[in-house]
Scaffold this motif. Structure first.
Motif, mmCIF file in Angstrom:
data_model
loop_
_atom_site.group_PDB
_atom_site.id
_atom_site.type_symbol
_atom_site.label_atom_id
_atom_site.label_comp_id
_atom_site.label_asym_id
_atom_site.label_seq_id
_atom_site.Cartn_x
_atom_site.Cartn_y
_atom_site.Cartn_z
ATOM 1 N N TYR A 1 0.845 -1.194 0.000
ATOM 2 C CA TYR A 1 0.000 0.000 0.000
ATOM 3 C C TYR A 1 0.879 1.243 0.000
ATOM 4 N N HIS A 2 0.261 2.370 -0.370
ATOM 5 C CA HIS A 2 0.981 3.630 -0.472
ATOM 6 C C HIS A 2 0.986 4.341 0.880
ATOM 7 N N CYS A 3 2.076 5.037 1.147
ATOM 8 C CA CYS A 3 2.216 5.758 2.414
ATOM 9 C C CYS A 3 2.916 7.080 2.159
ATOM 10 N N ASP A 4 2.280 8.184 2.588
ATOM 11 C CA ASP A 4 2.889 9.503 2.406
ATOM 12 C C ASP A 4 3.357 10.112 3.722
ATOM 13 N N CYS A 5 3.484 9.299 4.756
ATOM 14 C CA CYS A 5 3.935 9.794 6.056
ATOM 15 C C CYS A 5 5.408 10.202 5.990
ATOM 16 N N SER A 6 5.722 11.338 6.573
ATOM 17 C CA SER A 6 7.114 11.757 6.676
ATOM 18 C C SER A 6 7.735 11.105 7.913
ATOM 19 N N ARG A 7 9.050 11.114 7.970
ATOM 20 C CA ARG A 7 9.727 10.563 9.149
ATOM 21 C C ARG A 7 9.317 11.323 10.405
ATOM 22 N N GLN A 8 9.143 12.640 10.281
ATOM 23 C CA GLN A 8 8.738 13.451 11.427
ATOM 24 C C GLN A 8 7.350 13.030 11.910
ATOM 25 N N GLN A 9 6.438 12.785 10.992
ATOM 26 C CA GLN A 9 5.090 12.347 11.382
ATOM 27 C C GLN A 9 5.126 10.980 12.060
ATOM 28 N N ILE A 10 5.943 10.085 11.543
ATOM 29 C CA ILE A 10 6.040 8.744 12.131
ATOM 30 C C ILE A 10 6.600 8.831 13.546
ATOM 31 N N ARG A 11 7.656 9.626 13.722
ATOM 32 C CA ARG A 11 8.264 9.769 15.052
ATOM 33 C C ARG A 11 7.299 10.396 16.046
ATOM 34 N N ALA A 12 6.445 11.279 15.561
ATOM 35 C CA ALA A 12 5.485 11.925 16.457
ATOM 36 C C ALA A 12 4.460 10.934 17.001
ATOM 37 N N ARG A 13 4.248 9.821 16.291
ATOM 38 C CA ARG A 13 3.255 8.834 16.719
ATOM 39 C C ARG A 13 3.882 7.663 17.483
ATOM 40 N N GLY A 14 5.208 7.550 17.467
ATOM 41 C CA GLY A 14 5.839 6.449 18.190
ATOM 42 C C GLY A 14 7.195 6.095 17.608
ATOM 43 N N ASP A 15 7.815 5.091 18.169
ATOM 44 C CA ASP A 15 9.153 4.694 17.751
ATOM 45 C C ASP A 15 9.162 4.000 16.395
ATOM 46 N N CYS A 16 8.076 3.297 16.067
ATOM 47 C CA CYS A 16 7.998 2.526 14.830
ATOM 48 C C CYS A 16 6.784 2.966 14.022
ATOM 49 N N TYR A 17 6.806 2.670 12.744
ATOM 50 C CA TYR A 17 5.660 2.990 11.897
ATOM 51 C C TYR A 17 4.445 2.190 12.361
ATOM 52 N N ASP A 18 3.303 2.844 12.477
ATOM 53 C CA ASP A 18 2.116 2.257 13.117
ATOM 54 C C ASP A 18 1.031 1.804 12.144
ATOM 55 N N GLY A 19 1.346 1.716 10.855
ATOM 56 C CA GLY A 19 0.330 1.281 9.900
ATOM 57 C C GLY A 19 -0.696 2.338 9.559
ATOM 58 N N TYR A 20 -0.367 3.587 9.787
ATOM 59 C CA TYR A 20 -1.325 4.681 9.635
ATOM 60 C C TYR A 20 -1.983 4.711 8.258
ATOM 61 N N CYS A 21 -1.247 4.403 7.216
ATOM 62 C CA CYS A 21 -1.779 4.536 5.853
ATOM 63 C C CYS A 21 -2.411 3.257 5.312
ATOM 64 N N ARG A 22 -2.489 2.219 6.116
ATOM 65 C CA ARG A 22 -3.043 0.945 5.629
ATOM 66 C C ARG A 22 -4.444 1.118 5.059
ATOM 67 N N ASP A 23 -5.253 1.899 5.705
ATOM 68 C CA ASP A 23 -6.667 2.007 5.317
ATOM 69 C C ASP A 23 -7.030 3.400 4.838
ATOM 70 N N ARG A 24 -6.075 4.088 4.267
ATOM 71 C CA ARG A 24 -6.357 5.418 3.720
ATOM 72 C C ARG A 24 -5.573 5.587 2.426
ATOM 73 N N GLN A 25 -6.022 6.479 1.593
ATOM 74 C CA GLN A 25 -5.313 6.804 0.371
ATOM 75 C C GLN A 25 -4.468 8.052 0.613
ATOM 76 N N PRO A 26 -3.182 8.007 0.284
ATOM 77 C CA PRO A 26 -2.361 9.204 0.463
ATOM 78 C C PRO A 26 -2.968 10.406 -0.262
ATOM 79 N N ARG A 27 -2.935 11.529 0.397
ATOM 80 C CA ARG A 27 -3.510 12.740 -0.173
ATOM 81 C C ARG A 27 -2.495 13.547 -0.967
ATOM 82 N N SER A 28 -1.271 13.111 -0.948
ATOM 83 C CA SER A 28 -0.244 13.873 -1.642
ATOM 84 C C SER A 28 0.807 12.924 -2.215
ATOM 85 N N THR A 29 1.580 13.450 -3.091
ATOM 86 C CA THR A 29 2.739 12.737 -3.606
ATOM 87 C C THR A 29 3.968 13.564 -3.262
#
Length: 283
Positions: A98-126
């Motif tokens: 799946y596609h993921c548009d999360c930046s490293r800063q956004q991932i770090r803000a949510r925790g130490d590891c990537y949390d699957g945030y984009c699994r069920d959403r479509q990236p809004r940007s490229t």
């Protein structure tokens, strides 16, 4: 995909500069293990990260290996020439990506590891990265040097990147596809890659249904305890001192002092010494 019961090992340097002493230790260990098992030793240039590749560094590396008596058995392949193969594997994985548009800063803000945030959403940007749904992660492995190893981070369970935001293929994908295609049975490399092995074994499991034997060698560090690396400006090995370089590398690998007057003699004696300690089934 090449199927083989013979031992097939490899050394896979990144052409971001000449080999340094730490690289030589990894090259020598992988070479000796292959030859101790009467196997093939391959060299692959890992230039999938094309912006990091330095012009002519691959030629320098290959020359350094030859000058140290480490000669490969088959044609050298380049990851930068294998984009089409990696693209086909991504198509094969299909809905497991799946596609993921999360930046490293956004991932770090949510925790130490990537949390699957984009699994069920479509990236809004490229741009966006492509992630693998890591539903069946490998979290333990057996290593010939380190023994039984448990993952020391929950990040081995995260959905990891297989194509980067800049549209380059990720190392985790490329190295596994290449190893499978080349029929690699044994991976001998530095211990800095021990933890990434969990992600890679997960892909091995998914793409081939098998796993290679692993051996992660001790790292060479500088006076400040940092791993020797090109990023830390480690000095290139001087091939004019090839025999002494090899003897020092053998000591790092636990083979003790190997008395030899020339490189050919050293290689023969080092293979014997390695066989006594590490040949599978020798004891």
């Amino acid at each position: 995909m090449r199927q083989s019961s013979e031992y097939r090992g490899r050394f896979a340097p990144t052409p971001s500069g000449p080999l340094h002493f730490g690289s030589l230790v990894a090259a020598l260990g992988s070479y000796l293990d292959a030859k101790a098992h009467q196997g093939k030793w391959l060299v692959r240039i890992e230039d999938v990260d094309k912006p990091r590749a330095v012009a002519q560094a691959d030629s320098v590396i290959l020359q350094q290996l030859e000058q140290h008596g480490l000669c490969w058995d088959e044609s050298v392949i380049y990851q930068s020439q294998r984009d089409q193969r990696y693209r086909l594997v991504l198509q094969q994985l299909g809905t497991e990506l799946y596609h993921c548009d999360c930046s490293r800063q956004q991932i770090r803000a949510r925790g130490d590891c990537y949390d699957g945030y984009c699994r069920d959403r479509q990236p809004r940007s490229t741009p966006y990265a492509v992630r693998f749904k890591n539903d069946d992660p490998v979290t333990r492995l057996d290593d010939r040097w380190h023994g039984h190893v448990e993952a020391n981070s929950d990040c081995v369970r995260e959905d990891f990147i297989v194509r980067r935001r800049d549209e380059l293929f990720a190392y985790q994908l490329a190295v596994v596809v290449d190893d499978i295609d080349q029929g690699i049975t044994d991976i001998v490399r530095g211990s800095d890659l021990l933890q990434p092995s969990f992600w890679q074994l997960t892909l091995w499991q998914r793409l081939s249904g098998r796993q290679p034997r692993l051996m992660h060698l001790p790292l060479v560090t500088d006076a400040e305890g940092r791993k020797l690396s090109k990023q830390n400006h480690a000095a290139p090995i001087d091939s004019a001192n090839a025999l002494e370089n090899l003897k020092k590398a053998a000591t790092v690998l636990g083979l003790g002092e190997i008395a030899a007057d020339n490189i050919d003699d050293f290689i023969k004696k080092a293979i014997i010494a390695w066989s006594k300690q590490w040949r599978i089934g020798a004891n």
